[in-house]
Design a protein around this motif. Structure first.
Motif, PDB file in Angstrom:
ATOM      1  N   THR A 172       1.200   3.633  -0.807  1.00  0.00           N
ATOM      2  CA  THR A 172       0.701   4.416  -1.945  1.00  0.00           C
ATOM      3  C   THR A 172       0.199   3.508  -3.060  1.00  0.00           C
ATOM      4  O   THR A 172      -0.730   3.885  -3.780  1.00  0.00           O
ATOM      5  CB  THR A 172       1.755   5.405  -2.466  1.00  0.00           C
ATOM      6  OG1 THR A 172       2.962   4.714  -2.762  1.00  0.00           O
ATOM      7  CG2 THR A 172       2.012   6.505  -1.457  1.00  0.00           C
ATOM      8  N   VAL A 173       0.774   2.310  -3.196  1.00  0.00           N
ATOM      9  CA  VAL A 173       0.216   1.345  -4.150  1.00  0.00           C
ATOM     10  C   VAL A 173      -1.201   0.974  -3.711  1.00  0.00           C
ATOM     11  O   VAL A 173      -2.140   0.979  -4.514  1.00  0.00           O
ATOM     12  CB  VAL A 173       1.114   0.097  -4.278  1.00  0.00           C
ATOM     13  CG1 VAL A 173       0.373  -1.042  -4.974  1.00  0.00           C
ATOM     14  CG2 VAL A 173       2.391   0.418  -5.040  1.00  0.00           C
ATOM     15  N   ALA A 174      -1.367   0.656  -2.438  1.00  0.00           N
ATOM     16  CA  ALA A 174      -2.691   0.250  -1.936  1.00  0.00           C
ATOM     17  C   ALA A 174      -3.712   1.373  -2.077  1.00  0.00           C
ATOM     18  O   ALA A 174      -4.831   1.159  -2.570  1.00  0.00           O
ATOM     19  CB  ALA A 174      -2.580  -0.187  -0.474  1.00  0.00           C
ATOM     20  N   VAL A 175      -3.337   2.570  -1.669  1.00  0.00           N
ATOM     21  CA  VAL A 175      -4.265   3.710  -1.765  1.00  0.00           C
ATOM     22  C   VAL A 175      -4.557   4.022  -3.229  1.00  0.00           C
ATOM     23  O   VAL A 175      -5.708   4.284  -3.601  1.00  0.00           O
ATOM     24  CB  VAL A 175      -3.703   4.932  -1.012  1.00  0.00           C
ATOM     25  CG1 VAL A 175      -4.545   6.173  -1.274  1.00  0.00           C
ATOM     26  CG2 VAL A 175      -3.632   4.645   0.483  1.00  0.00           C
ATOM     27  N   GLY A 176      -3.529   3.978  -4.063  1.00  0.00           N
ATOM     28  CA  GLY A 176      -3.720   4.237  -5.492  1.00  0.00           C
ATOM     29  C   GLY A 176      -4.662   3.236  -6.135  1.00  0.00           C
ATOM     30  O   GLY A 176      -5.492   3.590  -6.964  1.00  0.00           O
ATOM     31  N   ARG A 177      -4.547   1.982  -5.753  1.00  0.00           N
ATOM     32  CA  ARG A 177      -5.439   0.954  -6.305  1.00  0.00           C
ATOM     33  C   ARG A 177      -6.865   1.128  -5.805  1.00  0.00           C
ATOM     34  O   ARG A 177      -7.815   0.917  -6.547  1.00  0.00           O
ATOM     35  CB  ARG A 177      -4.920  -0.435  -5.961  1.00  0.00           C
ATOM     36  CG  ARG A 177      -3.721  -0.793  -6.791  1.00  0.00           C
ATOM     37  CD  ARG A 177      -3.271  -2.187  -6.553  1.00  0.00           C
ATOM     38  NE  ARG A 177      -2.168  -2.482  -7.447  1.00  0.00           N
ATOM     39  CZ  ARG A 177      -1.339  -3.480  -7.281  1.00  0.00           C
ATOM     40  NH1 ARG A 177      -1.489  -4.304  -6.249  1.00  0.00           N
ATOM     41  NH2 ARG A 177      -0.353  -3.689  -8.131  1.00  0.00           N
TER      42      ARG A 177
ATOM     43  N   ALA B 196       5.275   8.856  -4.814  1.00  0.00           N
ATOM     44  CA  ALA B 196       4.817   9.173  -6.171  1.00  0.00           C
ATOM     45  C   ALA B 196       5.013   7.978  -7.094  1.00  0.00           C
ATOM     46  O   ALA B 196       4.135   7.657  -7.910  1.00  0.00           O
ATOM     47  CB  ALA B 196       5.556  10.402  -6.700  1.00  0.00           C
ATOM     48  N   ALA B 197       6.138   7.291  -6.953  1.00  0.00           N
ATOM     49  CA  ALA B 197       6.385   6.101  -7.770  1.00  0.00           C
ATOM     50  C   ALA B 197       5.350   5.022  -7.461  1.00  0.00           C
ATOM     51  O   ALA B 197       4.816   4.373  -8.374  1.00  0.00           O
ATOM     52  CB  ALA B 197       7.795   5.576  -7.537  1.00  0.00           C
ATOM     53  N   GLY B 198       5.043   4.823  -6.193  1.00  0.00           N
ATOM     54  CA  GLY B 198       4.025   3.840  -5.817  1.00  0.00           C
ATOM     55  C   GLY B 198       2.665   4.177  -6.389  1.00  0.00           C
ATOM     56  O   GLY B 198       1.947   3.312  -6.888  1.00  0.00           O
TER      57      GLY B 198
ATOM     58  N   THR C 115       6.097   3.037   2.635  1.00  0.00           N
ATOM     59  CA  THR C 115       5.529   4.165   1.890  1.00  0.00           C
ATOM     60  C   THR C 115       5.117   3.720   0.494  1.00  0.00           C
ATOM     61  O   THR C 115       4.020   4.044   0.017  1.00  0.00           O
ATOM     62  CB  THR C 115       6.551   5.317   1.806  1.00  0.00           C
ATOM     63  OG1 THR C 115       6.862   5.731   3.137  1.00  0.00           O
ATOM     64  CG2 THR C 115       6.022   6.485   1.010  1.00  0.00           C
ATOM     65  N   PHE C 116       5.985   2.973  -0.162  1.00  0.00           N
ATOM     66  CA  PHE C 116       5.663   2.478  -1.507  1.00  0.00           C
ATOM     67  C   PHE C 116       4.419   1.589  -1.454  1.00  0.00           C
ATOM     68  O   PHE C 116       3.483   1.773  -2.237  1.00  0.00           O
ATOM     69  CB  PHE C 116       6.860   1.697  -2.069  1.00  0.00           C
ATOM     70  CG  PHE C 116       6.628   1.207  -3.469  1.00  0.00           C
ATOM     71  CD1 PHE C 116       6.841   2.055  -4.542  1.00  0.00           C
ATOM     72  CD2 PHE C 116       6.212  -0.086  -3.702  1.00  0.00           C
ATOM     73  CE1 PHE C 116       6.626   1.606  -5.837  1.00  0.00           C
ATOM     74  CE2 PHE C 116       5.990  -0.541  -4.990  1.00  0.00           C
ATOM     75  CZ  PHE C 116       6.200   0.306  -6.070  1.00  0.00           C
TER      76      PHE C 116
END
Length: 173
Positions: A60-65, A121-123, A56-57
């Motif tokens: 979300t890091v990948a999608v956020g980037r 959310a943290a990711g 999950t982390f």
């Protein structure tokens, strides 16, 4: 964060204890730890949860980037790897939450969902703030989440490491 602040996740036990008190559970230290051990440790101190939390982390890091366009010099994760990581995280979430609901309780599934939302959310927030590649961020999260339960194996009563899918591995320190 999980490795450095091992019991930050006790916040879930506080919320669950508040609900238990509202339902008639007694006030007191022993009652609190009874609820804590029955909820937060069964949910957040397990290896299946650690695996899904790391996925999950990373997702979300990948999608956020990929969503961030503020730094064109930052390497973007590939679309295929982002979709694969997000798909693995979603499948893992579905299996994990279904397992908690069926094998432990609906409340455990809600706590697990809340935990994974916080991890996501943290990711998302850290996606633009860390320089590790997505694979490195996912691996770092995996080390933190998968090492977290072993603090209790060594220092307290061991958590059910395979919950919700298997029997206890250790029953004492």
């Amino acid at each position: 964060v999980a490795a450095l602040l091992p019991d930050l996740d006790i916040a879930y036990a506080l919320a669950t204890y508040a609900v238990a008190v509202a339902d008639g559970a007694p006030l007191g230290w022993e009652a609190f730890w009874g609820v804590a051990n029955a909820t937060h440790r069964v949910v957040t101190h397990t290896l299946p949860t650690g695996i899904v939390a790391a996925l999950t982390f990373g997702a979300t890091v990948a999608v956020g980037r990929r969503a961030a366009v503020d730094d064109p010099n930052r390497p973007q994760p590939g679309l295929v790897s982002t979709v694969a990581l997000a798909g693995a995280a979603l499948v893992g979430m579905g299996i994990l939450l279904s397992g908690f609901r069926a094998a432990v309780s609906p409340a455990a599934a809600v706590v697990a969902a809340g935990f994974l939302v916080c991890v996501g959310a943290a990711g998302w927030v850290l996606a633009a703030r860390i320089d590790l590649p997505t694979a490195g961020a996912t691996a770092a999260a995996g080390i933190g989440f998968l090492s977290h339960p072993f603090g209790d194996v060594l220092l307290a009563a061991p958590p059910p490491l395979l919950s919700p899918f298997g029997p206890p591995v250790w029953t004492g320190r």
